[in-house]
Design an enzyme around this catalytic site. Sequence first.
Site, PDB file in Angstrom:
ATOM      1  N   CYS A   8      15.364 -68.613  28.298  1.00 56.82           N
ATOM      2  CA  CYS A   8      16.203 -67.431  28.150  1.00 56.82           C
ATOM      3  C   CYS A   8      15.446 -66.209  28.651  1.00 56.82           C
ATOM      4  O   CYS A   8      14.272 -66.052  28.360  1.00 56.82           O
ATOM      5  CB  CYS A   8      16.558 -67.253  26.673  1.00 56.82           C
ATOM      6  SG  CYS A   8      17.622 -65.843  26.365  1.00 56.82           S
ATOM      7  N   LEU A   9      16.131 -65.341  29.398  1.00 53.48           N
ATOM      8  CA  LEU A   9      15.479 -64.141  29.929  1.00 53.48           C
ATOM      9  C   LEU A   9      14.941 -63.243  28.820  1.00 53.48           C
ATOM     10  O   LEU A   9      13.977 -62.517  29.026  1.00 53.48           O
ATOM     11  CB  LEU A   9      16.467 -63.336  30.787  1.00 53.48           C
ATOM     12  CG  LEU A   9      16.806 -63.918  32.159  1.00 53.48           C
ATOM     13  CD1 LEU A   9      17.833 -63.035  32.851  1.00 53.48           C
ATOM     14  CD2 LEU A   9      15.561 -64.065  33.019  1.00 53.48           C
ATOM     15  N   HIS A  13      25.400 -71.353  26.393  1.00 54.48           N
ATOM     16  CA  HIS A  13      24.230 -70.515  26.085  1.00 54.48           C
ATOM     17  C   HIS A  13      24.636 -69.035  26.017  1.00 54.48           C
ATOM     18  O   HIS A  13      24.237 -68.322  25.092  1.00 54.48           O
ATOM     19  CB  HIS A  13      23.158 -70.760  27.163  1.00 54.48           C
ATOM     20  CG  HIS A  13      21.904 -69.948  27.005  1.00 54.48           C
ATOM     21  ND1 HIS A  13      20.687 -70.519  26.670  1.00 54.48           N
ATOM     22  CD2 HIS A  13      21.676 -68.616  27.151  1.00 54.48           C
ATOM     23  CE1 HIS A  13      19.766 -69.550  26.614  1.00 54.48           C
ATOM     24  NE2 HIS A  13      20.338 -68.391  26.907  1.00 54.48           N
TER      25      HIS A  13
HETATM   26 NI    NI Z   1      19.651 -66.424  27.144  1.00 54.15          NI
END
Ligand code: NI
Length: 167
Positions: free
Chosen positions: A77-78, A119
């Site tokens: 995840c960023l 997500h």
């Molecule tokens: Ni994410």
Amino acid sequence: MLRQRADEVPEVTDEILALVADLFDTMYAAEGIGLAANQVGVTQRVAVVDVEDHPRMVLINPVIVEQEGKTRSEEGCLSIPDLFGDVDRAELIVVETTLLDGTRQRNELKNFPARAVQHEIDHMDGVLFLDHLGVLKRRMLLKKWKKLRKGTTGYLKEASPASASGP
Ligand code: NI
């Protein structure tokens, strides 16, 4: 922000269009494949996804109306870079979402595009992929996170009583 449930978008306004453009820009700059608005500090149910071999997607008020099967694969995840974990997701989903012209559309997605959308919808509900992991795995990753992020700032900077009362 990451832990807040994002609000429904009542109408696709110019602000929402600008937000979508900004999400794409930010996502590409970070070399990500998906980004939700609350990851950039906007608690609205908007996200973008661009995965290989699939047209890029804009998700506004997305709702999963059908799901089938289960598949496990690694996610990152960023908002929590450098951490990865295996997450179970539905293999096939039908997602209903508002398009930029304001109409609703249903899409059937399979495998990776389906995973990416799940997500991002999680983000809109304040859920991170870490929440899908077992307790031990999550604890291990959070420990690694703290070590990696020591002294740096970011969305997930840890707030302690000491830092809160500092200058
Ligand atoms: Ni994410």
